[in-house]
Design an enzyme around this catalytic site. Sequence first.
Site, PDB file in Angstrom:
ATOM      1  N   ASP A  75      -5.548  -9.159   6.345  1.00  0.00           N
ATOM      2  CA  ASP A  75      -6.632  -9.733   7.142  1.00  0.00           C
ATOM      3  C   ASP A  75      -7.948  -9.277   6.519  1.00  0.00           C
ATOM      4  OD1 ASP A  75      -7.008  -7.137   7.914  1.00  0.00           O
ATOM      5  OD2 ASP A  75      -6.280  -7.411   9.963  1.00  0.00           O
ATOM      6  N   GLU A  86       8.513   1.088  -3.120  1.00  0.00           N
ATOM      7  CA  GLU A  86       7.660  -0.110  -3.212  1.00  0.00           C
ATOM      8  C   GLU A  86       8.414  -1.250  -3.879  1.00  0.00           C
ATOM      9  OE1 GLU A  86       3.590   0.263  -4.562  1.00  0.00           O
ATOM     10  OE2 GLU A  86       3.616   2.418  -4.218  1.00  0.00           O
ATOM     11  N   HIS A 118       0.851  -1.192   0.000  1.00  0.00           N
ATOM     12  CA  HIS A 118       0.000   0.000   0.000  1.00  0.00           C
ATOM     13  C   HIS A 118       0.889   1.245   0.000  1.00  0.00           C
ATOM     14  CE1 HIS A 118      -3.622   2.304   0.642  1.00  0.00           C
ATOM     15  NE2 HIS A 118      -2.957   3.002   1.540  1.00  0.00           N
TER      16      HIS A 118
HETATM   17  C1  GAR Z   1       0.954   0.755  -6.264  1.00  0.00           C
HETATM   18  O1  GAR Z   1       1.333   2.066  -5.942  1.00  0.00           O
HETATM   19  C2  GAR Z   1       0.350   0.068  -5.063  1.00  0.00           C
HETATM   20  O2  GAR Z   1       0.958   0.413  -3.871  1.00  0.00           O
HETATM   21  C3  GAR Z   1      -1.069   0.583  -5.131  1.00  0.00           C
HETATM   22  O3  GAR Z   1      -1.395   0.549  -6.487  1.00  0.00           O
HETATM   23  C4  GAR Z   1      -0.214   0.752  -7.258  1.00  0.00           C
HETATM   24  C5  GAR Z   1      -0.107  -0.374  -8.254  1.00  0.00           C
HETATM   25  O4  GAR Z   1       0.952  -0.131  -9.132  1.00  0.00           O
HETATM   26  N1  GAR Z   1      -1.957  -0.218  -4.342  1.00  0.00           N
HETATM   27  C6  GAR Z   1      -2.965   0.274  -3.635  1.00  0.00           C
HETATM   28  O5  GAR Z   1      -3.244   1.453  -3.605  1.00  0.00           O
HETATM   29  C7  GAR Z   1      -3.763  -0.767  -2.857  1.00  0.00           C
HETATM   30  N2  GAR Z   1      -4.534  -0.136  -1.831  1.00  0.00           N
HETATM   31  P1  GAR Z   1       1.531  -1.291 -10.030  1.00  0.00           P
HETATM   32  O6  GAR Z   1       0.332  -1.895 -10.783  1.00  0.00           O
HETATM   33  O7  GAR Z   1       2.482  -0.607 -10.958  1.00  0.00           O
HETATM   34  O8  GAR Z   1       2.197  -2.303  -9.132  1.00  0.00           O
END
Ligand code: GAR
Length: 213
Positions: A145, A178, A113
Site C-alpha cells: 500500500d 524468503e 521484507h
Molecule cells: C532481501 O533480503 C529482501 O528481503 C530485502 O532486500 C534483500 C534483497 O535481496 N528487501 C528489503 O529490505 C525491502 N525493505 P535479493 O536482491 O537477493 O533478492
Amino acid sequence: MGEESLARVAVLLSGRGSNFLSLHAAMERGEIPARIVVVVSNNSKAAGLTKAAELGIPAIAIPRRRSSRLQHDERVIEVLRQQRVEWVCLAGYMRLLSPAFVAAFPRRILNIHPSLLPSFPGLEAQGQALSHGVRLSGCTVHLVDEGLDSGPVVIQKAVPVEDEDTEDSLAARILIEEHRAYPEALSRLLTMDWDIEGRRIRWQPATRGPASG
Ligand code: GAR
C-alpha cells in the site's frame, strides 16, 4: 499451461536479485502459474539485471537521476504497461512507491521484507532485529500500500535468532526462508480466491487458474 494463461509478472529490484531468481525458478518448475516478462531496476549496476538478461528476460535500468519520485515511477509504469504486466513483485527494490504507482496496480503489488512485520520496517531490518534483542525474526510477503512496509500480510516465515548471530548470519538464515515464502505467496494469490477484510487477507479454499482477486 499455455503461455497466454500465465500471469504476466514484473520484478523490480535494486541489487543482487536472489529473490527474483527464486521466483523465476519456481515458475520454471511450474509451481506458480505466472512468468516474469520484465525486470526493472533503478540501479543500472544491479547484479539482478545481468542475471535477468542472461535468462533472456527483458532487463531494463531506469535510474532516477534528477527526476522526481513521481516522474520516475511514471517511467517505470510506462515500461510495465508496454509489457502488459498484471502483477508487480518488489524484490529488494529499495524505493518507496508513489501513491500513483500503487494506484496503477491495485492489489497487484507484492513486496518481501526481511523481518516479521510490523516489527522492523525500513532499512537494515536484520540489524534492527539483532539490536532489539528479539529471539525470533523472519520474513514477510505483503501486498503493497502507500506506507513503508505496510499492507496486508500474505505469508510470514519465522527463524530463530541465535546468541552468536551477526547481521550477516541472521540475514542468510532469513534469506533461505524468503526464497520459500515469495513463490508460495505469489502462487497462493494466483490460485486461490481471496479478499481483503480490514487488514486481513481472507482465503477461500477453491483452487483455480490465475485469480481475479
Ligand atoms: C532481501 O533480503 C529482501 O528481503 C530485502 O532486500 C534483500 C534483497 O535481496 N528487501 C528489503 O529490505 C525491502 N525493505 P535479493 O536482491 O537477493 O533478492
